[in-house]
Design an enzyme around this catalytic site. Structure first.
Site, short mmCIF file in Angstrom:
data_model
loop_
_atom_site.label_atom_id
_atom_site.label_comp_id
_atom_site.label_asym_id
_atom_site.label_seq_id
_atom_site.Cartn_x
_atom_site.Cartn_y
_atom_site.Cartn_z
N ASP A 167 0.81 -1.22 0.00
CA ASP A 167 0.00 0.00 0.00
C ASP A 167 0.85 1.28 0.00
O ASP A 167 0.34 2.35 -0.30
CB ASP A 167 -0.93 0.03 1.22
CG ASP A 167 -1.98 -1.05 1.18
OD1 ASP A 167 -2.19 -1.63 0.10
OD2 ASP A 167 -2.60 -1.33 2.22
N ARG A 214 -15.27 -2.57 -24.65
CA ARG A 214 -15.92 -2.57 -23.32
C ARG A 214 -15.29 -1.54 -22.40
O ARG A 214 -14.14 -1.14 -22.57
CB ARG A 214 -15.72 -3.94 -22.66
CG ARG A 214 -16.57 -5.02 -23.24
CD ARG A 214 -16.16 -6.37 -22.67
NE ARG A 214 -17.09 -7.39 -23.11
CZ ARG A 214 -16.80 -8.68 -23.15
NH1 ARG A 214 -15.61 -9.11 -22.81
NH2 ARG A 214 -17.71 -9.55 -23.55
N GLU A 247 -9.71 -0.38 -4.04
CA GLU A 247 -10.82 -1.01 -3.31
C GLU A 247 -11.49 -0.02 -2.37
O GLU A 247 -12.68 -0.11 -2.12
CB GLU A 247 -10.43 -2.27 -2.52
CG GLU A 247 -8.98 -2.56 -2.38
CD GLU A 247 -8.62 -3.59 -1.34
OE1 GLU A 247 -9.13 -4.71 -1.45
OE2 GLU A 247 -7.81 -3.29 -0.45
O1 F6P Z 1 -2.39 -3.90 3.55
C1 F6P Z 1 -2.15 -4.64 2.41
C2 F6P Z 1 -3.42 -5.15 1.80
O2 F6P Z 1 -3.05 -5.91 0.68
C3 F6P Z 1 -4.44 -4.07 1.41
O3 F6P Z 1 -4.16 -3.42 0.22
C4 F6P Z 1 -5.69 -4.89 1.34
O4 F6P Z 1 -6.84 -4.07 1.53
C5 F6P Z 1 -5.52 -5.85 2.48
O5 F6P Z 1 -4.13 -5.98 2.68
C6 F6P Z 1 -6.12 -7.21 2.27
O6 F6P Z 1 -5.92 -7.95 3.42
P1 F6P Z 1 -6.17 -9.50 3.56
O7 F6P Z 1 -5.08 -10.21 2.85
O8 F6P Z 1 -6.13 -9.73 5.03
O9 F6P Z 1 -7.51 -9.77 2.95
#
Ligand code: F6P
Length: 356
Positions: A135, A170, A230
């Site tokens: 991130d 698309r 997300e």
């Molecule tokens: O913090 C890293 C990350 O990959 C985020 O980008 C993502 O929202 C989250 O971890 C997903 O976490 P998990 O693997 O616990 O679903």
């Protein structure tokens, strides 16, 4: 010097490369060093799930994804009371740190890991953090290890979606990781030539997105690429509480599918969603991340040798350095609205869903 090392939070490419960099520095440069591998993050420190590591344990792992130590997500507030025995989690970790005879705890992790590392250092433990996460949201460092590998993977996903989107005419939404921050989506979006980039930091107007898609069709481009984090949300959703947002999305964690349906209905174009998900975190680190991880790992060894504790490794420009845990814990590095890359993207016509 007896050093415990753990990896905590979501995994990412480069963890093993950092572990290796630290271990090789330690075995080469620190007198009478003993390395104790702690399993599955802070959980292993709570349950004393540890193993004495040999130099050979760190061989052949530079390019291997994941973590040889295992990891887990154990936010402090969410840990169960099972192993507590009337003690706080901090007390348990402190007790085991002492029982194991550790002189130092090295923690590789993201924002949550650093928060806990800071708490442990306030309790008097010697702690050195190393900033991991795809991130890139850790405060006080220009870059975290794992980020650029994820950018490479996400960009390749967008590239591949590009050709199929163009063939079918698309609109494609590629949902990239980043719940709270949009660095990954911003970088991969620009590198992958996305037409629209939607970030958690910039709430979007769905009608602006529709307008942009329509405008492309009218100008003869019958496909549109949207890179969406997300954690991206519409302006209306950004004013809601988390629970309200979840309900308004019909229980879906992200708004991507809802936006896709809105575009399809209002722009009248076939619209699909692609979610690369954990592919972005898996596999081998890129050469850039192998180098960064080696630099960060060996620098942590250097800090250990010098007795600099209560800190985390950081990168400023091309200089590896460190910050006090107390200065960075509990903070996040968001994409600023005036980020240079956002400005550049706007100049070449990329929309962030907030323009008209
Ligand atoms: O913090 C890293 C990350 O990959 C985020 O980008 C993502 O929202 C989250 O971890 C997903 O976490 P998990 O693997 O616990 O679903």
């Amino acid at each position: 010097m007896k050093i415990g090392i753990l990896t905590s939070g979501g995994d990412c490419p480069g963890l093993n490369a950092v572990i290796r960099g630290f271990a090789k520095y330690a075995f080469n440069q620190i007198k009478d060093v003993e390395l104790i591998g702690i399993s599955d993050g802070y959980l292993g420190l709570i349950t004393k799930d540890v193993k004495k590591m040999q130099p050979s344990d760190f061989s052949g792992i530079l390019n291997v994804g994941g973590t040889i130590l295992g990891t887990s997500r154990q936010p402090f507030s969410k840990m169960t009371d099972e192993d507590r025995n009337g003690q706080s989690k901090l007390d348990l970790m402190k007790k085991n740190y002492k029982a194991l005879g550790l002189d130092l705890l090295v923690t590789l992790g993201g924002a949550g890991t650093h928060k806990t590392a800071a708490l442990l250092s306030y309790e008097g433990l010697n702690v050195i953090g190393i900033p991991k996460t795809i991130d890139n949201d850790i405060f006080g460092t220009d870059v975290t290890f794992g980020f650029h590998t994820a950018v490479d993977i996400a960009t390749e996903c967008i590239d591949r979606i590009h050709t199929t989107a163009a063939s079918h005419g698309r609109t494609m939404l590629i949902e990239l990781m980043g719940n709270k921050v949009g660095w990954l989506t911003l970088y991969a979006g620009i590198a992958g030539g996305a037409d629209i980039i939607l970030l958690p930091e910039i709430p979007y107007d769905p009608d602006t997105v529709v307008k942009m898609v329509k405008r492309r069709y009218e100008s003869g481009k019958d496909f549109t690429i949207i890179a969406i984090a997300e954690g991206a949300m519409s302006i209306a959703e950004s004013k809601m509480k988390k629970s309200e947002r979840l309900a308004s999305r019909g229980g879906r964690a992200t708004g991507t599918e809802g936006l896709a349906r809105y575009i399809e209905e209002n722009a009248g174009v076939e619209t699909r969603v692609v979610v690369p998900g954990h592919l972005q975190r898996g596999g081998s680190p890129s050469p850039y991340d192998r180098l960064l991880s080696t630099e960060m790992g060996s620098f942590a060894g250097h800090l250990a040798n010098d007795g600099v504790f209560g800190v985390t490794v950081a990168m400023h420009g091309s200089q590896v350095t460190y910050n006090a845990l107390a200065d960075i814990a509990g903070k996040m590095k968001f994409v600023p609205k005036d980020d240079q890359r956002i400005a550049v993207a706007r100049t070449i016509g990329i929309s962030f869903g907030d323009d008209r």
